[in-house]
Structure formats: structure tokens, C-alpha cells
Design an enzyme around this catalytic site. Structure first.
Site, short mmCIF file in Angstrom:
data_model
loop_
_atom_site.label_atom_id
_atom_site.label_comp_id
_atom_site.label_asym_id
_atom_site.label_seq_id
_atom_site.Cartn_x
_atom_site.Cartn_y
_atom_site.Cartn_z
N ASP A 162 0.80 -1.29 0.07
CA ASP A 162 -0.04 -0.06 -0.01
C ASP A 162 0.86 1.44 -0.02
O ASP A 162 2.25 1.19 0.03
CB ASP A 162 -0.88 -0.03 1.16
CG ASP A 162 -2.34 0.29 0.84
OD1 ASP A 162 -2.64 1.05 -0.01
OD2 ASP A 162 -3.02 -0.44 1.53
N ASP A 217 -10.08 2.89 -4.00
CA ASP A 217 -10.80 1.55 -3.38
C ASP A 217 -12.32 1.44 -4.03
O ASP A 217 -12.94 2.46 -4.16
CB ASP A 217 -11.04 1.61 -1.65
CG ASP A 217 -9.67 1.34 -1.24
OD1 ASP A 217 -8.78 1.45 -2.00
OD2 ASP A 217 -9.66 1.40 0.03
C1 GLA Z 1 -5.87 0.92 0.95
C2 GLA Z 1 -6.08 -0.16 -0.04
C3 GLA Z 1 -7.25 -1.33 0.41
C4 GLA Z 1 -6.99 -2.15 1.65
C5 GLA Z 1 -6.70 -0.90 2.82
C6 GLA Z 1 -6.37 -1.34 4.20
O1 GLA Z 1 -7.09 1.47 1.22
O2 GLA Z 1 -6.36 0.45 -1.19
O3 GLA Z 1 -7.24 -2.16 -0.64
O4 GLA Z 1 -5.88 -2.78 1.60
O5 GLA Z 1 -5.88 0.06 2.32
O6 GLA Z 1 -6.15 -0.42 4.96
#
Ligand code: GLA
Length: 511
Positions: A162, A217
Site C-alpha cells: 500500500d 478503493d
Molecule cells: C487501502 C487499499 C485497500 C486496503 C486498505 C487497508 O485503502 O487500497 O485495498 O488494503 O488500504 O487499510
């Protein structure tokens, strides 16, 4: 002169984008050239979309492993599974990443062994900054080499990294360093970059990883959102030129099968992911999956489009209001996949001509409906279709009546663990089976490099499957523990494209 310079610069840009983007011949070195991984988009399951951080623990992951096996998803190609952000490790005082044993009593290595023994691959999660997104876990910043060695020790096969809490960090330098640290750690793994499109990873990340998120996301945990998924689809579509074997645009984990979506929406999303050669990481609760969702996620004819060895990302060739026609997805046998997506709340009539798909008007084509599993034809000139509301029709067109499925590989185990019984030299043997759910028969897999002197590997055919027999000779070995990771290579015989390298572990304890 200025104009000329501008034109020249533009042409160079176009030439380099084209060269880099072409699935046939990316100009720069790919990370996948080094490890042979992700030659087709990775498939698996990740907990984030349904669960967020809670209740991610060993029990949940193991329940999901068992549900995945029961559903037939393993044989359909889904392999990578493991925790996302959800406190599975912390950084101990000595700086080492250490399992949170309250949540993962077998240790993160123990969970990995379990996953491997069940014929699945191990996925883990971390962050490139100082902390993970919710600040619940440490990031890798400043510990890149130590952490990648730890992930290798836990035997991860896939690592999502991430981009939270990275203030002041250069994105290219950071992910390049992480790539270097992964190579240095000595265990090949799929590197999944997760910067949500920040830093335009599609322009540079193929050299350091295998897939990169292109957008934010897809949903808040537990709240599947059709509109946000569709926005992501159209954003990801535009980047089609950057995808190919070993380097994929990632529109995020799927929401197929999550509460709130209709069967037609699930079918549409799955078809769009497959036409775009997107990684197929399911995000629904596999323990409570409806039969309709199971059938969607395991439709081999649609998965075959995603897992096609050429790896082209299909895209929109025509859009009329709320109806889009998607194509330019040439498949390994010369056929083409075509998708018609109707976003209207009423049925839509669509006419497609062979010419707009790149065939000649008089081409005589068989048309396979990949959801109805029916073949019509041969047909000339084109087709008229009625697409139901918020639904898709997904087709494969070919001059032949045959619609072969490329190899879709799975295994009954990825870990062979043996113990010697005596201190005298012994011969031990263990085997694993490589399944192929496609219809194209693979030649024998070949061992890459030379295994250690104590191991010999023999591969034999069992119909479409192959048996990998491992003979171990402990003569000359002093007592102790020995481990090796074996890599097998293969080529898909019709397209002549390399298959993803097949890795498994052999470990022995000598008395
Ligand atoms: C980010 C990623 C998600 C997930 C979250 C975890 O938002 O894009 O897919 O892994 O972190 O906190």
C-alpha cells in the site's frame, strides 16, 4: 522549430508508449522476466472488501481456504489468499516483524504452510510508508530489506504494498527499492503495487512489479457499491495499452457476490474484469456464497478470456449512450472476445458488424455465448442482440467451431514436507499433481535450473494432469533441515507464450 520539436517529442512519446504498452514486446525489462510470475492475471481471494480489519484472523482465513476449496474455485484458477490490513504482525523491539500470535496462533509461517498444503498460494499485505493505512501495522519504510526477508521467511508468494503514510517519499524510488529488496530476499513473489493510481504506475511499474492499482478503493469494507465499481471500470479501461503478460492494470479486488448486487450486476462486473484482463481477486464471503455467485466466479469460459496467454486488455470500441461494445481482445487461438454492456434500466437492441470488430464483412464466424454456453453460426456480416437491463452479453467469435480453453492450472499442494526416520541414508519420495482445467494439453513442465544434489524431480503425464515426483536421497547429508524452492516452466503450445512459472517448496528434516 518549436512546433517541430513538439511534434518530435510527441512522436517519441507515442513510440515509447506503444513499445512499452504492446503485449507483444514491452521495451523495457519486466519484473516478470526475472521470476516468470503472473504471465496471466493473478487470481485469488482477499478479505478487505467484505471484512475490513475485523475479524481478520487465522480462523477466518482458514475458513475461507476451506470454502474456496469446496466451491471449486481452486480448480478454476483462484490461488492467492491471505490477510490484508488487519493486525497480523507488529515490529518487535529488535526491528523484526513478528506475528501477532493472538490473532494468528500458528504464526504467519504456520498459516502459509497450511495454505500451501491446501494447494493455494500465500498472499500478505504491507505498506511502503511508515504505517499501514489505518496506522494499525508498521510500514516498511527504513526496513525494506529486513521486511522483505521476513515475508520470504513466512513464504509469501504475493505481496500487496500500500501507499499510505509515505509523505516525502518518491514513489518510483520507493517501489524500486522494494523490488530490489524482494529480489535480494530470494523468494520469488508477485509484487502488487497499491498506490490507487498515484504516480501513474502503469508508466513505470512493470519493471518492479506485476500489477498496480489504477484507482481508489472499489468500496468501503462491507458496502459493495455498483456505481463506484462502474466508475472504476471506465477509468481502468482507458489504460488498456499498458497491460500485458507479467504487468497488469488492477481495478481492485472484486465485489462480485457481495450483498446488494443483483445477479446481472455480478455477471456484468465479472465479465468486465475478464475482458479487461484484470486480476481476479474475489472479495466476497466465500462461506456464504450463493450458487449463482459460485457459478459466475467459476465460469471457465469467461475465466479463459481473462487468463488468455496473449494478455491483451480489451477495451471499448463503440459507445452509444448507455450501451458500450467492448472488443480488441484477440485470444490465443485467433478468436476474439466481445462484450456488450447495457447500463440502461430497460433492454437495449444492439447491432454489431464484423467490420467494426476488425473482421471482413464476409467472414463466416461461429458465435459462442460465454454465459449461455451455446454456439451459433456460421454467420456473416454481423449480429443483432437484445441485452437485458444492467446486464451483459459476452461472446467469443471464431472462424472455427472449436472454442478451446487455454490451460488453467492448479495444484493439490505447493509444499512437500518430509522427515527422515533414521540416521542412515534414506530414499524418500513425495509427489504433487498439477491440474489443468483448460482444454489445451500442456507439454511436460520442465525444471528450471538444477535442484540441490539431494533432490531429483521427474514429471509424468496423467491425462491432462501432470504428476511431479520428487525423489530425495539423504546420503551424505548431515542431520538438520534442508529446504528448496523448485521452479517449473512451460509454454502454452498454441500461442507459444510462456506459462506463469510454477513454484513449490520441498523441505526435509534429516535425523
Ligand atoms: C487501502 C487499499 C485497500 C486496503 C486498505 C487497508 O485503502 O487500497 O485495498 O488494503 O488500504 O487499510
Amino acid at each position: 522549430m518549436r512546433k517541430l520539436t513538439g511534434t518530435l517529442a510527441l512522436s517519441i512519446l507515442f513510440i515509447s508508449i506503444f513499445m512499452f504498452a504492446s503485449s507483444d514486446q514491452p521495451a523495457s525489462k519486466l519484473r516478470a522476466d526475472y521470476d516468470g510470475l503472473a504471465m496471466t492475471p493473478p487470481m485469488g481471494w482477499y478479505p478487505w472488501n467484505t471484512f475490513g480489519q475485523e475479524p481478520q484472523n487465522e480462523r477466518l482465513i482458514k475458513e475461507m481456504v476451506e470454502a474456496l476449496l469446496r466451491s471449486g474455485m481452486r480448480e478454476a484458477g483462484y490461488a492467492y489468499i491471505g490477510p490484508d490490513e488487519g493486525i497480523c504482525f507488529y515490529r518487535a523491539e529488535d526491528g523484526k516483524l513478528t506475528t501477532n500470535l493472538e490473532r494468528y496462533p500458528s504464526g504467519l509461517r504456520g498459516l502459509g504452510d497450511y495454505i500451501h498444503q491446501r494447494g493455494l498460494k500465500y498472499a500478505l499485505y504491507t505498506d511502503a510508508g511508515t504505517l499501514t493505512c489505518s496506522k494499525a501495522m508498521p510500514g516498511t519504510k527504513g526496513y525494506e530489506f529486513e521486511d522483505m526477508r521476513q515475508f520470504a521467511e513466512w513464504r509469501a508468494d504475493y505481496l500487496k504494498i500500500d501507499w499510505c503514510h509515505t509523505k516525502g517519499q518518491d514513489i518510483v524510488q520507493t517501489y524500486t527499492l522494494l523490488d530490489e529488496a524482494q529480489r535480494g530476499a530470494g523468494r520469488p513473489l508477485v509484487h502488487s503495487l497499491c498506490s490507487w493510481g498515484v504516480g501513474e504506475p502503469w508508466k513505470w511499474a512493470a519493471a518492479v512489479g506485476h500489477l498496480w492499482r489504477t484507482t481508489g478503493d472499489i468500496c468501503e469494507p462491507g458496502k459493495a457499491d455498483w456505481n463506484s465499481a462502474i466508475e472504476i471500470v471506465f477509468a481502468n479501461e482507458k489504460l488498456f495499452a499498458y497491460a500485458g503478460p507479467g504487468h497488469w492494470n488492477d481495478p481492485d479486488m472484486m465485489i462480485v457476490g457481495m450483498p446488494g448486487l443483483s445477479e446481472a450486476q455480478n455477471r456484468s462486473l465479472f465479465s468486465l474484469w475478464c475482458l479487461m484482463a484484470a486480476p481476479l481477486i474475489a472479495g466476497n464471503d466465500l462461506r456464504q456464497m450463493s450458487e449463482s455467485t459460485r457459478q459466475i466466479l467459476t465460469n471457465l469460459e469467461v475465466i479463459a478470456v481473462d487468463q488468455d496467454p496473449f494478455g491483451f486488455q480489451g477495451h471499448i470500441i463503440k459507445k452509444d449512450g448507455q450501451v458500450s461494445i467492448w472488443g480488441q481482445k484477440k485470444l490465443f487461438d485467433g478468436s476474439q472476445a466481445v462484450l456488450v454492456f447495457n447500463q440502461n434500466n430497460s433492454p437495449s437492441e444492439v447491432t454489431i458488424s464484423w467490420e467494426e470488430l476488425g473482421f471482413s464483412r464476409e467472414a463466416s464466424l461461429y458465435v459462442r455465448d460465454l454465459w449461455k454456453h451455446q454456439t451459433n453460426g456460421p454467420i456473416t456480416r454481423g449480429l443483432s442482440l437484445t441485452v437485458p437491463p444492467n446486464d451483459v452479453i459476452m461472446l467469443r467469435l471464431s472462424s472455427s467451431r472449436d472454442f478451446p480453453l487455454p490451460p488453467i492450472v492448479s495444484a493439490d499442494t505447493y509444499l512437500l514436507s518430509l522427515r527422515g526416520k533414521s540416521s542412515r541414508p534414506e530414499k524418500l519420495s513425495a509427489s504433487l499433481t498439477i491440474h489443468n482445467a483448460g482444454t489445451v494439453d500442456l507439454p511436460l513442465w520442465k525444471v528450471h535450473g538444477s535442484p540441490p544434489s539431494w533432490l531429483s524431480v521427474k514429471i509424468t503425464k496423467r491425462g491432462k494432469n501432470q504428476m511431479v515426483t520428487n525423489q530425495i536421497n539423504t546420503a551424505g547429508l548431515s542431520s538438520g533441515y534442508y529446504h528448496t524452492t523448485v521452479r517449473l516452466d512451460n509454454t502454452e503450445p498454441i500461442s507459444k507464450r510462456p506459462m506463469s512459472a510454477f513454484y513449490y517448496d520441498v523441505e526435509i528434516e534429516v535425523k
